[in-house]
Design a protein around this motif. Structure first.
Motif, mmCIF file in Angstrom:
data_model
loop_
_atom_site.group_PDB
_atom_site.id
_atom_site.type_symbol
_atom_site.label_atom_id
_atom_site.label_comp_id
_atom_site.label_asym_id
_atom_site.label_seq_id
_atom_site.Cartn_x
_atom_site.Cartn_y
_atom_site.Cartn_z
ATOM 1 N N ASP A 148 5.539 1.083 2.738
ATOM 2 C CA ASP A 148 5.846 1.934 1.584
ATOM 3 C C ASP A 148 5.069 3.248 1.587
ATOM 4 O O ASP A 148 4.843 3.846 0.545
ATOM 5 C CB ASP A 148 5.551 1.162 0.288
ATOM 6 N N ILE A 149 4.655 3.708 2.765
ATOM 7 C CA ILE A 149 3.876 4.949 2.827
ATOM 8 C C ILE A 149 4.786 6.153 3.051
ATOM 9 O O ILE A 149 5.990 6.012 3.290
ATOM 10 C CB ILE A 149 2.790 4.876 3.921
ATOM 11 N N GLU A 150 4.178 7.335 2.984
ATOM 12 C CA GLU A 150 4.919 8.582 3.207
ATOM 13 C C GLU A 150 4.398 9.285 4.449
ATOM 14 O O GLU A 150 3.190 9.399 4.650
ATOM 15 C CB GLU A 150 4.755 9.525 2.013
ATOM 16 N N PHE A 151 5.305 9.734 5.281
ATOM 17 C CA PHE A 151 4.981 10.568 6.437
ATOM 18 C C PHE A 151 5.428 11.992 6.135
ATOM 19 O O PHE A 151 6.610 12.230 5.867
ATOM 20 C CB PHE A 151 5.684 10.078 7.699
ATOM 21 N N ALA A 152 4.489 12.917 6.185
ATOM 22 C CA ALA A 152 4.815 14.334 5.978
ATOM 23 C C ALA A 152 4.690 15.047 7.316
ATOM 24 O O ALA A 152 3.596 15.189 7.866
ATOM 25 C CB ALA A 152 3.874 14.948 4.954
ATOM 26 N N LEU A 153 5.800 15.464 7.859
ATOM 27 C CA LEU A 153 5.833 16.114 9.169
ATOM 28 C C LEU A 153 5.752 17.620 8.999
ATOM 29 O O LEU A 153 6.416 18.191 8.128
ATOM 30 C CB LEU A 153 7.125 15.757 9.912
ATOM 31 N N THR A 154 4.966 18.271 9.854
ATOM 32 C CA THR A 154 4.931 19.732 9.818
ATOM 33 C C THR A 154 4.805 20.285 11.227
ATOM 34 O O THR A 154 4.161 19.678 12.093
ATOM 35 C CB THR A 154 3.786 20.247 8.913
ATOM 36 N N MET B 207 0.836 -1.192 0.000
ATOM 37 C CA MET B 207 0.000 0.000 0.000
ATOM 38 C C MET B 207 0.875 1.247 0.000
ATOM 39 O O MET B 207 1.960 1.247 0.569
ATOM 40 C CB MET B 207 -0.902 0.011 1.238
ATOM 41 N N SER B 208 0.373 2.276 -0.649
ATOM 42 C CA SER B 208 1.112 3.532 -0.678
ATOM 43 C C SER B 208 0.133 4.687 -0.514
ATOM 44 O O SER B 208 -0.762 4.865 -1.331
ATOM 45 C CB SER B 208 1.875 3.679 -1.993
ATOM 46 N N PHE B 209 0.276 5.418 0.562
ATOM 47 C CA PHE B 209 -0.535 6.607 0.794
ATOM 48 C C PHE B 209 0.254 7.548 1.697
ATOM 49 O O PHE B 209 1.348 7.213 2.164
ATOM 50 C CB PHE B 209 -1.905 6.253 1.407
ATOM 51 N N LYS B 210 -0.307 8.714 1.945
ATOM 52 C CA LYS B 210 0.414 9.758 2.687
ATOM 53 C C LYS B 210 -0.299 10.074 3.993
ATOM 54 O O LYS B 210 -1.520 10.217 4.028
ATOM 55 C CB LYS B 210 0.516 11.007 1.825
ATOM 56 N N ILE B 211 0.497 10.203 5.056
ATOM 57 C CA ILE B 211 0.006 10.622 6.373
ATOM 58 C C ILE B 211 0.692 11.936 6.727
ATOM 59 O O ILE B 211 1.927 12.015 6.725
ATOM 60 C CB ILE B 211 0.325 9.577 7.458
ATOM 61 N N ALA B 212 -0.078 12.958 7.027
ATOM 62 C CA ALA B 212 0.483 14.229 7.498
ATOM 63 C C ALA B 212 0.324 14.303 9.012
ATOM 64 O O ALA B 212 -0.756 14.014 9.542
ATOM 65 C CB ALA B 212 -0.224 15.406 6.840
ATOM 66 N N ILE B 213 1.391 14.661 9.702
ATOM 67 C CA ILE B 213 1.342 14.826 11.154
ATOM 68 C C ILE B 213 1.588 16.299 11.470
ATOM 69 O O ILE B 213 2.685 16.819 11.241
ATOM 70 C CB ILE B 213 2.370 13.937 11.876
ATOM 71 N N ILE B 214 0.549 16.970 11.971
ATOM 72 C CA ILE B 214 0.647 18.391 12.323
ATOM 73 C C ILE B 214 1.028 18.494 13.796
ATOM 74 O O ILE B 214 0.415 17.849 14.654
ATOM 75 C CB ILE B 214 -0.685 19.115 12.087
#
Length: 488
Positions: A31-37, A1-8
């Motif tokens: 295989d996912i992406e973590f987008a940190l902000t 699976m491939s999707f994106k998780i954003a952590i605010i």
């Protein structure tokens, strides 16, 4: 699976690391992406270094990005997780310090009471900004998972005004169940079955079974009173259990500030709390703990980075809901938990618009709540007092109506037990002025509040609280940890 998780709010380093490793315990999620902000570039780079080390050490294809541009992080995300603390420890210190001048002694101050209400006023405008970004930029149908307090107010605003698919998540139920399993002598957590229902931080174990045998009030009271540790740390919770007939999920310190009875007389507060750890009722305990944790992490960062080289162990996956919800939604493996959602009839004797915390099941079809639950009348009455405060607080935060904000604070159970209306009016003025930079919706009300403060005749006192401890230095923390290690 491939999707994106954003952590605010990913700069909440310890919690972000836990969420990250929990999610990567799911085999399909490698295989996912973590987008940190985060607003803090410094904290963001520290947590990214730790997560990059985990990915490298475990030879994973997982992608980790970090940016102070929130919209960039949210763009294309399927899941958005919030663990923000708007105003940081600076604003939080005012949530504790200013109410003390008016006799209001809080342990945590992040849910209701004076501190929690003002915390909500800071958070809600920001939560609505998150929701706007999610609507505009995230993957269609994206889910917002809110971990930030005040849980009910934030989730209420996101659902009612942010118009985003939102669930609020907390670990209070799990921690309460761990205590109950221990006092009843369960060999493992799996032997205990339970239903908790109510509102966040005021959820109640309304049905308890140990290996299929129903556990009643008298047996549970006796088990807690016989426990050598909990009998001292949870004195207030045990008293509530005796009177209400059911155990509260929330810690002794948290519960003490949601009720009007246990923290209103300074000379009686210490009767109901325990000073062995902040969570049992210490004045400003969580503020002290948070300050020490931040200082400790800054100093000991190299050790945290080194520990990231350890392999991810699925056996050590935590009971935080987020990873289990994502696993259920994506794989269809069913997960049962307790979630914060809009009531809509789930609990029969609480308002339909309230944010409740109650059992639900998650699968590919979403979060499916168990409806038709009726909680005991005393529990409902206590929850209702908080719900009324939460509703007014949310509406005040949306409208910027300082008079409605004052009425919300006035109706808070502990505030009402301690302070007069004149004191509440002045206290809110003082808090709004002190925190004006984080309260854009009250900008027009600040000049008049300053003028009222300048002409006020309401007396205040400089008071540290009934059970205050000083923030420990890094040297003191290091010495205590060394002593504990030697004792073991």
């Amino acid at each position: 699976m491939s999707f994106k998780i954003a952590i605010i709010g990913a700069g909440s380093v310890g919690f972000t690391k836990k969420l990250f490793t929990d999610i990567l315990c799911v085999p399909e999620f490698k295989d996912i992406e973590f987008a940190l902000t985060d607003l803090s570039e410094h904290n963001l780079q520290m947590i990214k270094a730790i997560l990059d080390k985990i990915v490298e050490s475990n030879k994973l294809p997982t992608r980790v990005t970090a940016t102070t541009n929130r919209r960039e992080a949210i763009a294309g995300a399927r899941y958005i997780i919030s663990c923000v603390r708007v105003g940081g420890l600076e604003a939080y210190a005012d949530d504790i310090r200013i109410p003390l001048k008016y006799g209001i002694d809080q342990c945590v101050g992040d849910t209701i009471c004076a501190g929690g209400i003002l915390y909500g006023q800071r958070n809600i405008p920001v939560i609505l900004d998150f929701c706007k970004d999610i609507r505009e930029l995230a993957e269609p149908g994206a889910k917002f998972l809110n971990y930030a307090n005040p849980m009910a107010m934030n989730t209420w605003a996101a659902i009612e005004y942010g118009k985003v698919d939102t669930v609020g998540l907390c670990h209070g139920v799990q921690h309460g169940a761990e205590q109950i399993a221990e006092v009843l002598g369960a060999k493992s957590q799996s032997e205990l079955d339970y239903i908790c229902s109510g509102i966040n931080h005021q959820t109640w174990f309304i049905d308890l079974k140990l290996n299929g045998r129903k556990i009643g009030k008298d047996e549970l009271v006796a088990a807690f009173e016989a426990h050598p540790v909990f009998s001292q740390q949870e004195k207030l919770r045990i008293d509530v259990l005796k009177r209400f007939g059911v155990y509260s999920t929330e810690s002794n310190g948290h519960l003490s500030e949601y009720l009007p009875w246990y923290r209103k007389r300074p000379d009686e507060i210490t009767k109901w709390i325990d000073m062995s750890d902040w969570i049992h009722g210490e004045t400003g305990g969580y503020l002290r703990h948070s300050t020490e944790t931040r200082n400790w992490f800054e100093t000991e960062f190299p050790q945290f980075l080194a520990s990231a080289e350890k392999p991810i162990d699925p056996a050590k996956r935590s009971n935080e809901h987020a990873s289990h919800i994502l696993e259920a939604l994506e794989t269809g493996r069913v997960y049962r938990g307790h979630f914060n959602v809009k009531n809509n009839g789930v609990i029969t004797n609480l308002p339909s618009d309230a944010i409740i915390e109650s059992p639900g099941f998650v699968d590919r079809f979403g979060i499916n709540m168990v409806s038709g639950i009726t909680i005991p009348e005393a529990c409902a009455a206590t929850c209702m007092a908080s719900i009324n405060v939460q509703r007014m607080s949310v509406h005040a935060a949306i409208s910027g109506d300082i008079d409605l904000l004052k009425l919300a604070v006035l109706h808070d159970p502990l505030v009402g037990a301690v302070s007069t209306p004149e004191e509440v009016w002045q206290m809110v003025d003082e808090m709004v002025v002190a925190q004006a930079r984080w309260l854009p919706q009250y900008a027009d009300a600040v000049p008049a509040a300053k003028e009222r403060l300048a002409n006020s005749k309401v007396k205040t006192k400089e008071w540290a609280g009934a059970a205050r401890r000083n923030v420990r230095s890094i040297e003191e923390l290091r010495a205590e940890k060394a002593a504990l290690k030697q004792a073991v």
